[in-house]
Design a protein around this motif. Structure first.
Motif, short mmCIF file in Angstrom:
data_model
loop_
_atom_site.label_atom_id
_atom_site.label_comp_id
_atom_site.label_asym_id
_atom_site.label_seq_id
_atom_site.Cartn_x
_atom_site.Cartn_y
_atom_site.Cartn_z
N PHE A 103 0.82 -1.21 0.00
CA PHE A 103 0.00 0.00 0.00
C PHE A 103 0.85 1.26 0.00
O PHE A 103 0.44 2.30 -0.52
CB PHE A 103 -0.95 0.01 1.20
CG PHE A 103 -2.02 -1.04 1.13
CD1 PHE A 103 -3.03 -0.96 0.19
CD2 PHE A 103 -2.01 -2.13 1.99
CE1 PHE A 103 -4.02 -1.93 0.11
CE2 PHE A 103 -3.00 -3.11 1.93
CZ PHE A 103 -4.01 -3.00 0.98
N GLY A 104 2.05 1.19 0.58
CA GLY A 104 2.90 2.37 0.63
C GLY A 104 3.29 2.87 -0.75
O GLY A 104 3.44 4.08 -0.96
N ILE A 105 3.44 1.96 -1.71
CA ILE A 105 3.88 2.36 -3.05
C ILE A 105 2.82 3.18 -3.77
O ILE A 105 3.11 3.90 -4.73
CB ILE A 105 4.24 1.10 -3.88
CG1 ILE A 105 5.20 1.47 -5.00
CG2 ILE A 105 3.02 0.41 -4.40
CD1 ILE A 105 6.57 1.86 -4.56
N THR A 106 1.56 3.12 -3.30
CA THR A 106 0.48 3.90 -3.93
C THR A 106 0.42 5.34 -3.43
O THR A 106 -0.26 6.18 -4.02
CB THR A 106 -0.89 3.26 -3.67
OG1 THR A 106 -1.20 3.35 -2.27
CG2 THR A 106 -0.89 1.78 -4.08
N ALA A 107 1.13 5.63 -2.34
CA ALA A 107 0.99 6.94 -1.70
C ALA A 107 1.38 8.12 -2.60
O ALA A 107 0.66 9.13 -2.62
CB ALA A 107 1.79 6.97 -0.39
N PRO A 108 2.49 8.07 -3.36
CA PRO A 108 2.83 9.24 -4.20
C PRO A 108 1.75 9.57 -5.22
O PRO A 108 1.43 10.75 -5.44
CB PRO A 108 4.14 8.82 -4.87
CG PRO A 108 4.74 7.81 -3.95
CD PRO A 108 3.58 7.07 -3.40
N ARG A 109 1.19 8.56 -5.88
CA ARG A 109 0.14 8.83 -6.87
C ARG A 109 -1.09 9.45 -6.21
O ARG A 109 -1.69 10.40 -6.73
CB ARG A 109 -0.23 7.53 -7.59
CG ARG A 109 -1.26 7.72 -8.70
CD ARG A 109 -1.51 6.42 -9.43
NE ARG A 109 -0.31 5.96 -10.12
CZ ARG A 109 0.06 6.36 -11.33
NH1 ARG A 109 -0.67 7.25 -11.99
NH2 ARG A 109 1.15 5.89 -11.88
N LEU A 110 -1.48 8.91 -5.06
CA LEU A 110 -2.61 9.48 -4.35
C LEU A 110 -2.32 10.91 -3.90
O LEU A 110 -3.18 11.79 -3.96
CB LEU A 110 -2.95 8.61 -3.13
CG LEU A 110 -3.47 7.21 -3.43
CD1 LEU A 110 -3.58 6.39 -2.14
CD2 LEU A 110 -4.83 7.28 -4.12
N SER A 111 -1.08 11.14 -3.46
CA SER A 111 -0.69 12.47 -3.01
C SER A 111 -0.76 13.48 -4.14
O SER A 111 -1.21 14.63 -3.95
CB SER A 111 0.72 12.42 -2.42
OG SER A 111 1.16 13.70 -2.05
N ARG A 112 -0.32 13.09 -5.33
CA ARG A 112 -0.35 14.01 -6.47
C ARG A 112 -1.78 14.36 -6.86
O ARG A 112 -2.07 15.47 -7.28
CB ARG A 112 0.38 13.39 -7.67
CG ARG A 112 1.88 13.28 -7.50
CD ARG A 112 2.55 12.93 -8.81
NE ARG A 112 2.13 11.64 -9.35
CZ ARG A 112 2.71 10.48 -9.07
NH1 ARG A 112 3.73 10.44 -8.22
NH2 ARG A 112 2.29 9.36 -9.62
N ARG A 113 -2.67 13.41 -6.70
CA ARG A 113 -4.05 13.65 -7.14
C ARG A 113 -4.86 14.43 -6.10
O ARG A 113 -5.64 15.32 -6.45
CB ARG A 113 -4.73 12.32 -7.43
CG ARG A 113 -6.16 12.49 -7.92
CD ARG A 113 -6.73 11.21 -8.47
NE ARG A 113 -8.08 11.39 -8.99
CZ ARG A 113 -8.81 10.44 -9.54
NH1 ARG A 113 -8.31 9.21 -9.66
NH2 ARG A 113 -10.03 10.68 -9.98
N PHE A 114 -4.69 14.09 -4.82
CA PHE A 114 -5.55 14.68 -3.80
C PHE A 114 -4.82 15.60 -2.83
O PHE A 114 -5.46 16.31 -2.05
CB PHE A 114 -6.22 13.56 -2.98
CG PHE A 114 -7.04 12.62 -3.81
CD1 PHE A 114 -8.27 13.02 -4.34
CD2 PHE A 114 -6.59 11.33 -4.09
CE1 PHE A 114 -9.03 12.15 -5.10
CE2 PHE A 114 -7.34 10.46 -4.86
CZ PHE A 114 -8.56 10.87 -5.37
N GLY A 115 -3.48 15.59 -2.85
CA GLY A 115 -2.71 16.35 -1.88
C GLY A 115 -2.32 15.48 -0.70
O GLY A 115 -3.11 14.63 -0.26
N PRO A 116 -1.11 15.65 -0.14
CA PRO A 116 -0.65 14.77 0.93
C PRO A 116 -1.49 14.86 2.19
O PRO A 116 -1.73 13.85 2.86
CB PRO A 116 0.79 15.22 1.17
CG PRO A 116 0.89 16.59 0.59
CD PRO A 116 -0.07 16.62 -0.55
N ALA A 117 -1.97 16.06 2.54
CA ALA A 117 -2.77 16.19 3.75
C ALA A 117 -4.08 15.42 3.63
O ALA A 117 -4.53 14.77 4.58
CB ALA A 117 -3.04 17.66 4.05
N ALA A 118 -4.72 15.47 2.46
CA ALA A 118 -5.96 14.74 2.25
C ALA A 118 -5.74 13.23 2.33
O ALA A 118 -6.56 12.50 2.89
CB ALA A 118 -6.57 15.11 0.90
#
Length: 444
Positions: A103-118
Motif C-alpha cells: 500500500f505504501g507504493i500507492t501513496a505518491p500517486r494518491l498524493s499528487r491527485r488529492f494532496g498529501p494532507a488529504a
C-alpha cells in the motif's frame, strides 16, 4: 507559531516550470525552500495552520504502531477467541510488513491527485475504521480484513509524513522528523506496555483491549480534517508542476535510493527480530519472564528520546554516514554481549540494542534530505519504505528457523551481528551528500 513561520508553511501557489528549475550548488541550498516566482504573492496563512499541522503530525505518528504492538500483547487471547490455526496466526504476524510495502507504493500517486494532507486524513480514517471493526469480528478472515484496512492507512501515512515535513517545514526537516519519530516510538512503547494492564482493568476481554486504541486514532483524525480541506487548493494549484516532474527518470535509477531502501530493510529486520525474539533470548539464558518483558520495554523506550535527538543532529550534518556507523557499532556490541553473556549483562545489551534500533529515525531523516522537493521526497519515501519492508519480511522467520534447528541462539545471534555489517555500509552510502534528482537528472 509566529507569522513569519507561517510563511515557510506556504508552498508557492504557482511553481516554476520543471525545465527552468535551478540546481542548487551545495547541500545547504538543497534544504532551503525555493523562492516564489514572480507574480501574485502567496496568500497569508491563518494563525491556526502551523499549530494544527504540528498536532496532526504528532497524533498521526502516535498511531503508526499501536495497532501492531497492542495485538502482539494480546495475540494468544485473540488466537483462542477466534479459533485461529497456526497458519492463519503466522499470516497475521507477517501482514504488517507486507501491507506497508504494497500500500505504501500507492501513496505518491494518491498524493499528487488529492494532496498529501488529504491522503493522510484518509489514512487516519482507515486506521480508525479498522481498529473500530476488528474487535467486533467473529472470524479470523474478518479480523484479517479489518487489520489490513488499518495497515493500509498506516502504510500511506508512513510514506507521506516525510513529504508533509519537507513541504511545510523545509528548513526544519531534522527537528520535525525528530518530533514525529519520537511520537512514533512513544506510541509503540505505550501500546506494548499498557495494553495488558488496561485490558485487565477494563474487564479482561481482548476485544475491549484492542478497541480502546481506536480512541487514539479518532483523535488523530480530527486535526487532519481541516488541514485536508485547507490544503486541497494548494494541491490543485501544484498539479501541473507535479505532473511535469513525473515525466522525469524513475527513482529506481538512483544508487542513493537503493542504498536507502536496503538500509531501511536491514534496520527494519533488526527491529522486528528484536521485538519478536529478544525476550525469548533472555528467558533461554535464565532470565525470568517478567524481567525479560521489562528488558524489551527498556530497548523500546530508548527510542523515545533518541528519536528526537538523532534527526536534529542528522539534519545539521552534510553527511549522515557517521551516525549510521555509530548506531551499527552499538548493535554489534549488543549482539556480541548476547552471544557471550546474555544474562550477566542483560541490562547493558538491552540498552545497546535500543540505541541501535534508532536507525529508523535516521533513515526517515535521510529520506527527507536526499531529495530537493516534496514530489521527490514522495517518490523516494515510497520506494525506500516499500523496498525496505519487503526485505524485512523473512528476517524473523529465518531467525526462528535457525533457532529451532540449531537448538540455541549462537547461530541466530551470529547472523544478526553479520547483518549489521552491510547495514553500516549501506548507511554510509545512503548518508552521502547528494540527491536523487542530481543522480537521475530529475527536475525538482
Amino acid at each position: 507559531m509566529q507569522d513569519e513561520d507561517l510563511q515557510t508553511l506556504d508552498p508557492p501557489p504557482a511553481p516554476r516550470p520543471a525545465d527552468s528549475a535551478p540546481r542548487p550548488a551545495d547541500a545547504a541550498a538543497r534544504t532551503r525552500p525555493a523562492a516564489p516566482p514572480a507574480g501574485p504573492a502567496p496568500r497569508h496563512r491563518p494563525h491556526w495552520l502551523g499549530p494544527v499541522l504540528v498536532a496532526g503530525i504528532v497524533l498521526a505518528a502516535l498511531n503508526l504502531r499501536p495497532a501492531i504492538t497492542s495485538l502482539g500483547a494480546l495475540f494468544e487471547e485473540v488466537r483462542t477467541g477466534l479459533g485461529m490455526g497456526g497458519t492463519v496466526a503466522g499470516l497475521i504476524t507477517s501482514v504488517p510488513a507486507l501491507c506497508f510495502a504494497v500500500f505504501g507504493i500507492t501513496a505518491p500517486r494518491l498524493s499528487r491527485r488529492f494532496g498529501p494532507a488529504a491522503v493522510v486524513c484518509a489514512g487516519m480514517a482507515a486506521v480508525a475504521a479498522g481498529l473500530l471493526m476488528r474487535p467486533f469480528t467473529d472470524s479470523a478472515a474478518g479480523f484479517l480484513a479489518a487489520s489490513a484496512l488499518t495497515l493500509a492507512g498506516i502504510a500511506v501515512t508512513n510514506v507521506l509524513l516525510p513529504v508533509i515535513v519537507k513541504r511545510w517545514f523545509p528548513d526544519r526537516v531534522g527537528t520535525m522528523t525528530g518530533l514525529y519519530s519520537m511520537a512514533l516510538a512513544l506510541g509503540t512503547s505505550l501500546a506494548a506496555a499498557a495494553t495488558v494492564p488496561l485490558t485487565d482493568a477494563l474487564g479482561g476481554s481482548w476485544r475491549t483491549g484492542l478497541l480502546m486504541w481506536a480512541v487514539l486514532a479518532v483523535a488523530a483524525l480530527l486535526p487532519w480534517l481541516p488541514l485536508a480541506l485547507r490544503t486541497r487548493r494548494d494541491a490543485r494549484a501544484q498539479a501541473p508542476g507535479s505532473a511535469a516532474a513525473d515525466r522525469g527518470p524513475s527513482v529506481v535509477r538512483s544508487r542513493t535510493a537503493w542504498a536507502l531502501g536496503c538500509y531501511f530493510g536491514l534496520q527494519a529486520t533488526g527491529a522486528y527480530i528484536t521485538m519478536g525474539w529478544l525476550p525469548q533470548i533472555f528467558r533461554d539464558a535464565g532470565v525470568s519472564a517478567s524481567t525479560a518483558g521489562v528488558l524489551l520495554a527498556v530497548t523500546m523506550v530508548m527510542g523515545v528520546p533518541l528519536a528526537f535527538v538523532i534527526p536534529g543532529i542528522a539534519g545539521r550534518l552534510r553527511s549522515q554516514g557517521v551516525i549510521a556507523v555509530v548506531l551499527g557499532l552499538f548493535g554489534l556490541a549488543g549482539y556480541a554481549g548476547l552471544y557471550l553473556a546474555p544474562a550477566a549483562g542483560a541490562w547493558a545489551w538491552a540498552l545497546l540494542l535500543g540505541v541501535s534500533n534508532c536507525a529508523f529515525p535516521l533513515v526517515i531523516t535521510m529520506i527527507g534530505l536526499r531529495a530537493k522537493s516534496p514530489a521527490g521526497v514522495a517518490k523516494l519515501s515510497a520506494f525506500a519504505q516499500s523496498t525496505g519492508y519487503l526485505i524485512s519480511i523473512p528476517g524473523p522467520l529465518v531467525i526462528g528457523t535457525l533457532y529451532q534447528h540449531s537448538g540455541g541462539w549462537d547461530l541466530p545471534l551470529a547472523l544478526m551481528a553479520a547483518l549489521m555489517l552491510p547495514q553500516i555500509l549501506l548507511g554510509v552510502l545512503a548518508g552521502r551528500d547528494r540527491t536523487i534528482e542530481d543522480e537521475c537528472g530529475m527536475r525538482d
